[in-house]
Motif scaffolding. Structure first.
Motif, PDB file in Angstrom:
ATOM      1  N   UNK A 215       0.931  -1.220  -0.013  1.00 38.58           N
ATOM      2  CA  UNK A 215      -0.020  -0.028  -0.084  1.00 38.58           C
ATOM      3  C   UNK A 215       0.858   1.286  -0.026  1.00 38.58           C
ATOM      4  N   UNK A 216       1.876   1.106  -0.967  1.00 44.96           N
ATOM      5  CA  UNK A 216       2.688   2.292  -1.062  1.00 44.96           C
ATOM      6  C   UNK A 216       2.973   2.703  -2.543  1.00 44.96           C
ATOM      7  N   UNK A 217       1.753   3.066  -3.167  1.00 41.12           N
ATOM      8  CA  UNK A 217       1.579   3.213  -4.631  1.00 41.12           C
ATOM      9  C   UNK A 217       2.434   4.220  -5.261  1.00 41.12           C
ATOM     10  N   UNK A 218       2.681   5.409  -4.414  1.00 37.57           N
ATOM     11  CA  UNK A 218       3.491   6.417  -5.051  1.00 37.57           C
ATOM     12  C   UNK A 218       4.936   6.053  -5.188  1.00 37.57           C
ATOM     13  N   UNK A 219       5.365   5.362  -4.248  1.00 44.06           N
ATOM     14  CA  UNK A 219       6.785   4.832  -4.165  1.00 44.06           C
ATOM     15  C   UNK A 219       6.952   3.743  -5.295  1.00 44.06           C
ATOM     16  N   UNK A 220       5.916   3.046  -5.474  1.00 44.13           N
ATOM     17  CA  UNK A 220       5.988   1.874  -6.345  1.00 44.13           C
ATOM     18  C   UNK A 220       5.931   2.547  -7.804  1.00 44.13           C
ATOM     19  N   UNK A 221       5.501   3.817  -8.308  1.00 44.99           N
ATOM     20  CA  UNK A 221       5.360   4.424  -9.258  1.00 44.99           C
ATOM     21  C   UNK A 221       6.611   4.936  -9.554  1.00 44.99           C
ATOM     22  N   UNK A 222       7.373   5.425  -8.739  1.00 48.78           N
ATOM     23  CA  UNK A 222       8.583   5.991  -8.689  1.00 48.78           C
ATOM     24  C   UNK A 222       9.649   5.211  -9.108  1.00 48.78           C
ATOM     25  N   UNK A 223       9.600   4.027  -8.460  1.00 54.32           N
ATOM     26  CA  UNK A 223      10.583   2.927  -8.472  1.00 54.32           C
ATOM     27  C   UNK A 223      10.530   2.222  -9.954  1.00 54.32           C
ATOM     28  N   UNK A 224       9.396   2.039 -10.217  1.00 53.84           N
ATOM     29  CA  UNK A 224       9.346   1.246 -11.537  1.00 53.84           C
ATOM     30  C   UNK A 224       9.450   2.306 -12.781  1.00 53.84           C
ATOM     31  N   UNK A 225       9.317   3.682 -12.458  1.00 55.62           N
ATOM     32  CA  UNK A 225       9.601   4.701 -13.730  1.00 55.62           C
ATOM     33  C   UNK A 225      11.215   4.679 -13.729  1.00 55.62           C
ATOM     34  N   UNK A 226      11.851   4.538 -12.592  1.00 55.36           N
ATOM     35  CA  UNK A 226      13.398   4.657 -12.424  1.00 55.36           C
ATOM     36  C   UNK A 226      13.732   3.235 -13.153  1.00 55.36           C
ATOM     37  N   UNK A 227      13.374   2.256 -13.061  1.00 56.23           N
ATOM     38  CA  UNK A 227      13.767   0.819 -13.618  1.00 56.23           C
ATOM     39  C   UNK A 227      13.506   0.907 -15.025  1.00 56.23           C
ATOM     40  N   UNK A 228      12.454   1.572 -15.407  1.00 58.09           N
ATOM     41  CA  UNK A 228      12.137   1.655 -16.953  1.00 58.09           C
ATOM     42  C   UNK A 228      13.132   2.604 -17.512  1.00 58.09           C
ATOM     43  N   UNK A 229      13.447   3.537 -16.814  1.00 54.76           N
ATOM     44  CA  UNK A 229      14.585   4.350 -17.461  1.00 54.76           C
ATOM     45  C   UNK A 229      15.896   3.767 -17.672  1.00 54.76           C
TER      46      UNK A 229
END
Length: 282
Positions: A215-229
């Protein structure tokens, strides 16, 4: 050859390999011996695999296998078989991957002492078991791989793979918080070892899934975006794509489209070290 293999495995190395690979092909053509040609094919296969070109990688590893068998390279042959199995796994063909891995195991057992091949094969077997939903077998294979690593100098990417399997299994057994306690330090160790971006990205994507489940969706979005980059436009393997399937939609629904977009922009500029700090608090 050494420079090429090192570049494939380290942070920032993959974009530098093409000129060396071209020179290796020229050397192999000029020298002509089958051992050199096998090594060049193996390097070409690793590069193609790293770039998500699995059919090309398989062709190169099969050429390496053919030449290795011709010259009696009994250690090289099972490793080539295991790499062919990895191309099948990466493309999503688990049945073919298991068949090839069994063949690699049989060939390695015939010659003994191929501990690096055995450790790598057991990691791949654990990953296949995870995809099959067989947590018990995945744990067993991971433990067997750890035993094999006691006899070799362990590459950073192998440790990273085993640590990621441990974290995924821990998430299933104890929940996402326990998994996050493992994956953060494991990613930190992989960053210190200068593992290739695709390795770091796979670990971060596992962390993003754990964050969403916690239940930490904002952090999940940031980490997934970092990995994609970090992947720099190169594709995820079929299992990696499955691991993050639905995660953007799930987090967007929780955050709303505007905040989700802001978090994605913020995450896309995070370095691996910054993600480690976010995950571990240090």
């Amino acid at each position: 050859m050494l420079r090429t293999h090192v570049a494939i495995d380290i942070t920032g190395g993959l974009p530098t390999v093409d000129s060396d690979l071209a020179e290796l092909h020229a050397i192999a053509q000029r020298v002509g011996d089958r051992w050199t040609r096998a090594q060049v094919a193996s390097a070409a296969g690793e590069i193609a695999l790293s770039r998500g070109r699995y059919a090309e990688a398989r062709t190169e590893f099969e050429e390496c296998l053919r030449l290795a068998r011709e010259v009696g390279a009994h250690v090289e042959a099972p490793f080539a078989l295991a790499r062919i199995a990895e191309t099948a796994y990466s493309a999503g063909d688990l049945d073919d991957a298991e068949r090839l891995l069994a063949e690699a195991d049989e060939e390695a057992d015939q010659h003994g002492g191929v501990y690096d091949v055995s450790a790598y094969a057991r990691l791949l077997a654990a990953l296949i078991a995870l995809q099959r939903g067989d947590a018990g077998r995945a744990r067993t294979e991971c433990e067997l791989a750890r035993v094999q690593t006691e006899r070799i100098t362990v590459p950073g990417q192998l440790t990273a793979g085993l640590d990621t399997v441990d974290a995924v299994l821990t998430a299933r057994e104890q929940g996402p918080a326990a998994a996050l306690a493992l994956i953060g330090p494991a990613l930190g160790a992989a960053v210190t070892a200068r593992c290739a971006e695709r390795v770091l990205a796979g670990m971060a994507e596992a962390a993003a899934r754990f964050l969403a489940d916690a239940d930490r969706p904002a952090e999940a979005v940031r980490v997934l975006a970092a990995a994609t980059a970090w992947r720099a436009g190169l594709p995820r393997s079929a299992p990696e794509a499955t691991a993050v399937e639905g995660l953007p939609e799930r987090t967007r629904a929780l955050l709303g489209p505007d905040r989700w977009a802001r978090e994605e922009v913020a995450g896309a500029v995070l370095t691996p070290a910054a993600v480690v700090t976010a995950l571990t608090g240090s």
